[in-house]
Design a protein around this motif. Structure first.
Motif, PDB file in Angstrom:
ATOM      1  N   ASP A  97       0.828  -1.202   0.000  1.00  0.00           N
ATOM      2  CA  ASP A  97       0.000   0.000   0.000  1.00  0.00           C
ATOM      3  C   ASP A  97       0.866   1.257   0.000  1.00  0.00           C
ATOM      4  O   ASP A  97       0.595   2.220  -0.732  1.00  0.00           O
ATOM      5  CB  ASP A  97      -0.922  -0.001   1.228  1.00  0.00           C
ATOM      6  CG  ASP A  97      -1.836   1.205   1.269  1.00  0.00           C
ATOM      7  OD1 ASP A  97      -2.649   1.361   0.330  1.00  0.00           O
ATOM      8  OD2 ASP A  97      -1.753   1.995   2.234  1.00  0.00           O
ATOM      9  N   GLN A  98       1.923   1.246   0.803  1.00  0.00           N
ATOM     10  CA  GLN A  98       2.830   2.386   0.849  1.00  0.00           C
ATOM     11  C   GLN A  98       3.540   2.572  -0.485  1.00  0.00           C
ATOM     12  O   GLN A  98       3.752   3.704  -0.940  1.00  0.00           O
ATOM     13  CB  GLN A  98       3.854   2.194   1.963  1.00  0.00           C
ATOM     14  CG  GLN A  98       4.741   3.406   2.216  1.00  0.00           C
ATOM     15  CD  GLN A  98       5.667   3.197   3.386  1.00  0.00           C
ATOM     16  OE1 GLN A  98       5.889   2.065   3.822  1.00  0.00           O
ATOM     17  NE2 GLN A  98       6.238   4.266   3.902  1.00  0.00           N
ATOM     18  N   ARG A  99       3.893   1.473  -1.122  1.00  0.00           N
ATOM     19  CA  ARG A  99       4.565   1.552  -2.413  1.00  0.00           C
ATOM     20  C   ARG A  99       3.636   2.152  -3.478  1.00  0.00           C
ATOM     21  O   ARG A  99       4.047   2.992  -4.281  1.00  0.00           O
ATOM     22  CB  ARG A  99       5.029   0.155  -2.837  1.00  0.00           C
ATOM     23  CG  ARG A  99       5.579   0.087  -4.256  1.00  0.00           C
ATOM     24  CD  ARG A  99       5.947  -1.348  -4.610  1.00  0.00           C
ATOM     25  NE  ARG A  99       6.113  -1.505  -6.042  1.00  0.00           N
ATOM     26  CZ  ARG A  99       7.185  -1.178  -6.711  1.00  0.00           C
ATOM     27  NH1 ARG A  99       8.221  -0.657  -6.079  1.00  0.00           N
ATOM     28  NH2 ARG A  99       7.254  -1.366  -8.017  1.00  0.00           N
ATOM     29  N   VAL A 100       2.373   1.698  -3.490  1.00  0.00           N
ATOM     30  CA  VAL A 100       1.412   2.232  -4.469  1.00  0.00           C
ATOM     31  C   VAL A 100       1.259   3.738  -4.300  1.00  0.00           C
ATOM     32  O   VAL A 100       1.240   4.496  -5.280  1.00  0.00           O
ATOM     33  CB  VAL A 100       0.049   1.525  -4.316  1.00  0.00           C
ATOM     34  CG1 VAL A 100      -1.022   2.240  -5.132  1.00  0.00           C
ATOM     35  CG2 VAL A 100       0.151   0.067  -4.750  1.00  0.00           C
ATOM     36  N   ARG A 101       1.169   4.183  -3.039  1.00  0.00           N
ATOM     37  CA  ARG A 101       1.048   5.617  -2.780  1.00  0.00           C
ATOM     38  C   ARG A 101       2.301   6.360  -3.233  1.00  0.00           C
ATOM     39  O   ARG A 101       2.214   7.449  -3.799  1.00  0.00           O
ATOM     40  CB  ARG A 101       0.823   5.853  -1.284  1.00  0.00           C
ATOM     41  CG  ARG A 101      -0.525   5.370  -0.771  1.00  0.00           C
ATOM     42  CD  ARG A 101      -0.609   5.521   0.736  1.00  0.00           C
ATOM     43  NE  ARG A 101      -1.860   5.019   1.270  1.00  0.00           N
ATOM     44  CZ  ARG A 101      -2.946   5.754   1.432  1.00  0.00           C
ATOM     45  NH1 ARG A 101      -2.920   7.034   1.090  1.00  0.00           N
ATOM     46  NH2 ARG A 101      -4.053   5.242   1.922  1.00  0.00           N
ATOM     47  N   ALA A 102       3.473   5.766  -2.984  1.00  0.00           N
ATOM     48  CA  ALA A 102       4.725   6.415  -3.360  1.00  0.00           C
ATOM     49  C   ALA A 102       4.844   6.540  -4.882  1.00  0.00           C
ATOM     50  O   ALA A 102       5.300   7.560  -5.396  1.00  0.00           O
ATOM     51  CB  ALA A 102       5.909   5.633  -2.799  1.00  0.00           C
ATOM     52  N   VAL A 103       4.420   5.492  -5.604  1.00  0.00           N
ATOM     53  CA  VAL A 103       4.463   5.542  -7.075  1.00  0.00           C
ATOM     54  C   VAL A 103       3.542   6.640  -7.599  1.00  0.00           C
ATOM     55  O   VAL A 103       3.902   7.403  -8.502  1.00  0.00           O
ATOM     56  CB  VAL A 103       4.073   4.170  -7.670  1.00  0.00           C
ATOM     57  CG1 VAL A 103       3.876   4.281  -9.180  1.00  0.00           C
ATOM     58  CG2 VAL A 103       5.140   3.134  -7.348  1.00  0.00           C
ATOM     59  N   GLU A 104       2.345   6.737  -7.023  1.00  0.00           N
ATOM     60  CA  GLU A 104       1.391   7.763  -7.450  1.00  0.00           C
ATOM     61  C   GLU A 104       1.935   9.168  -7.191  1.00  0.00           C
ATOM     62  O   GLU A 104       1.854  10.050  -8.055  1.00  0.00           O
ATOM     63  CB  GLU A 104       0.073   7.567  -6.712  1.00  0.00           C
ATOM     64  CG  GLU A 104      -1.011   8.557  -7.109  1.00  0.00           C
ATOM     65  CD  GLU A 104      -2.295   8.346  -6.340  1.00  0.00           C
ATOM     66  OE1 GLU A 104      -3.196   9.190  -6.461  1.00  0.00           O
ATOM     67  OE2 GLU A 104      -2.393   7.338  -5.606  1.00  0.00           O
ATOM     68  N   ILE A 105       2.500   9.368  -6.003  1.00  0.00           N
ATOM     69  CA  ILE A 105       3.076  10.683  -5.674  1.00  0.00           C
ATOM     70  C   ILE A 105       4.260  10.982  -6.574  1.00  0.00           C
ATOM     71  O   ILE A 105       4.418  12.108  -7.068  1.00  0.00           O
ATOM     72  CB  ILE A 105       3.494  10.713  -4.190  1.00  0.00           C
ATOM     73  CG1 ILE A 105       2.261  10.675  -3.298  1.00  0.00           C
ATOM     74  CG2 ILE A 105       4.321  11.961  -3.880  1.00  0.00           C
ATOM     75  CD1 ILE A 105       2.576  10.484  -1.829  1.00  0.00           C
ATOM     76  N   GLY A 106       5.115   9.967  -6.822  1.00  0.00           N
ATOM     77  CA  GLY A 106       6.275  10.172  -7.690  1.00  0.00           C
ATOM     78  C   GLY A 106       5.883  10.578  -9.094  1.00  0.00           C
ATOM     79  O   GLY A 106       6.504  11.465  -9.698  1.00  0.00           O
ATOM     80  N   ARG A 107       4.819   9.969  -9.625  1.00  0.00           N
ATOM     81  CA  ARG A 107       4.374  10.323 -10.972  1.00  0.00           C
ATOM     82  C   ARG A 107       3.875  11.770 -11.026  1.00  0.00           C
ATOM     83  O   ARG A 107       4.134  12.501 -11.980  1.00  0.00           O
ATOM     84  CB  ARG A 107       3.290   9.357 -11.430  1.00  0.00           C
ATOM     85  CG  ARG A 107       2.975   9.444 -12.911  1.00  0.00           C
ATOM     86  CD  ARG A 107       1.951   8.407 -13.315  1.00  0.00           C
ATOM     87  NE  ARG A 107       2.395   7.052 -13.121  1.00  0.00           N
ATOM     88  CZ  ARG A 107       3.164   6.395 -13.991  1.00  0.00           C
ATOM     89  NH1 ARG A 107       3.568   6.994 -15.103  1.00  0.00           N
ATOM     90  NH2 ARG A 107       3.522   5.153 -13.752  1.00  0.00           N
ATOM     91  N   LYS A 108       3.164  12.192  -9.999  1.00  0.00           N
ATOM     92  CA  LYS A 108       2.660  13.568  -9.963  1.00  0.00           C
ATOM     93  C   LYS A 108       3.806  14.576  -9.846  1.00  0.00           C
ATOM     94  O   LYS A 108       3.772  15.649 -10.458  1.00  0.00           O
ATOM     95  CB  LYS A 108       1.676  13.738  -8.805  1.00  0.00           C
ATOM     96  CG  LYS A 108       0.404  12.920  -8.956  1.00  0.00           C
ATOM     97  CD  LYS A 108      -0.551  13.173  -7.821  1.00  0.00           C
ATOM     98  CE  LYS A 108      -1.747  12.221  -7.898  1.00  0.00           C
ATOM     99  NZ  LYS A 108      -2.446  12.311  -9.190  1.00  0.00           N
ATOM    100  N   LEU A 109       4.811  14.225  -9.041  1.00  0.00           N
ATOM    101  CA  LEU A 109       5.969  15.117  -8.918  1.00  0.00           C
ATOM    102  C   LEU A 109       6.701  15.251 -10.256  1.00  0.00           C
ATOM    103  O   LEU A 109       7.132  16.346 -10.632  1.00  0.00           O
ATOM    104  CB  LEU A 109       6.917  14.577  -7.853  1.00  0.00           C
ATOM    105  CG  LEU A 109       6.461  14.711  -6.395  1.00  0.00           C
ATOM    106  CD1 LEU A 109       7.379  13.917  -5.477  1.00  0.00           C
ATOM    107  CD2 LEU A 109       6.427  16.172  -5.967  1.00  0.00           C
TER     108      LEU A 109
END
Length: 350
Positions: A97-109
């Motif tokens: 779950d933490q990884r999915v959130r990190a990937v989503e945030i990374g893409r937005k950044l």
């Protein structure tokens, strides 16, 4: 029991024997049955009676697990589960779950950085990210975006590899010092895209990534304050949150936030999970009366946990959905009017 003192023999309602370690809880039982049962566990009955999830099982107990679709494991479960299977399954889910959130945030950044330097994102795909992933010590495009979301790399570093001709640093005006450190990060975060948090907006900014801090879970109507985090956008805390005073020593990372107006004619308003703890008499029908009060406020109960204190008084924890502070206050006042209720309080952490 003499031969195997480290094991507890329990039963399903249909009579199937389930062996769990000594000191195990209904959560261990649920994960022994099936991983999906463990993930969706919201309550348990032992010998036909509702009990808290941290209750220790004894040999001969008949255990029934109450599940709810789309429910997710809680990090708090790690404090009381005993079986290695349950612990590993919970940790695995939390990490994913933490990884999915990190990937989503990374893409937005990365998208934000690309807009800054006018690099068309249509020219950048996961194949391009995968090509440069090894230069950052990871294997795949998702891994690379996750490192960006966790703050291990910057969007500018990645964009410089993908489009070196575009991602040149902008010229600074004469007499203006270059921004770095926390101040530079604040300016970068101000341009993030706002998604998944339609009820929040940054004062003067409409394209900012904002999320509600888990330590206090503010709801609409509360006084709030924003704090710029490293690589994750702006965390919004309730002003009463005990962590706020420690976070705001760095004044340049503080940012004004406000609740946006709820759109008219948009159907049901957004709701927030809130935990309410009720201290009351342990009598027949008490739980039914309390749940009726909450239902009368046209809201859902996500979870219920029951326990008793040393004096035999019942402690009932509800996780309910509240539209705003006024909606929550109506529920609290209604609960306080129930005969036998001693105290009703809201805890900020859910």
């Amino acid at each position: 029991m003499d031969l195997y003192p480290d094991e507890v023999y329990t039963f399903t309602p249909k009579g199937k024997v389930v062996v769990v370690p000594a000191g195990a809880t209904p959560v261990d039982f649920a994960y022994t049955i099936h991983t999906d049962v463990g993930h969706s566990c919201v309550g348990a009955k032992i010998n036909g009676r509702m009990v808290p999830l941290r209750t220790k099982l004894r040999t001969g107990d008949i255990v029934e697990i109450v599940t709810q679709k789309d429910h997710k494991p809680s990090r708090d479960w790690l404090t009381f589960v005993k079986s290695p299977r349950a612990r590993n399954k919970i940790k695995h889910w939390l990490n994913e779950d933490q990884r999915v959130r990190a990937v989503e945030i990374g893409r937005k950044l990365l998208e934000r950085e690309a807009r800054k330097f006018k690099v068309p994102m249509s020219q950048i795909d996961d194949q391009d990210l995968g090509r440069i992933a090894q230069e950052f010590g990871v294997a795949t495009a998702a891994d690379l975006l996750a490192t960006l979301g966790h703050g291990k790399n910057t969007a500018h570093q990645i964009l410089s590899k993908l489009a070196p001709g575009f991602a040149a640093p902008p010229e600074t005006e004469p007499g203006t010092a270059s921004k770095s450190g926390e101040a530079g990060m604040t300016d970068a975060v101000r341009k993030l895209h706002l998604t998944g948090s339609d009820s929040l907006q940054v004062e003067g900014q409409n394209d900012l990534l904002v999320y509600r801090a888990r330590c206090c879970n503010p709801i609409r109507g509360e006084e709030i304050v924003g704090y710029v985090t490293r690589g994750k956008g702006v965390a919004v805390h309730a002003r009463s949150c005990p962590n706020v005073q420690n976070l705001l020593y760095e004044s340049d990372r503080r940012i004004n936030v406000e609740w946006s107006r709820a759109p008219e004619g948009a159907g049901q308003a957004q709701r927030y999970p809130v935990k309410i703890i009720v201290h009351c008499e342990d009598r027949t029908g008490m739980l039914k009366e309390l749940t009726a009060v909450i239902s009368d406020e046209n809201t859902d109960i996500r979870a219920v946990d029951l326990s008793r204190d040393d004096e035999g008084e019942a402690i009932i924890e509800f996780v309910v959905e509240a539209e705003d502070v006024r909606h929550l206050n109506r529920m609290v006042l209604g609960l306080r009017r129930v005969e036998g209720v001693r105290q009703v309080q809201r805890t900020q952490k859910v």
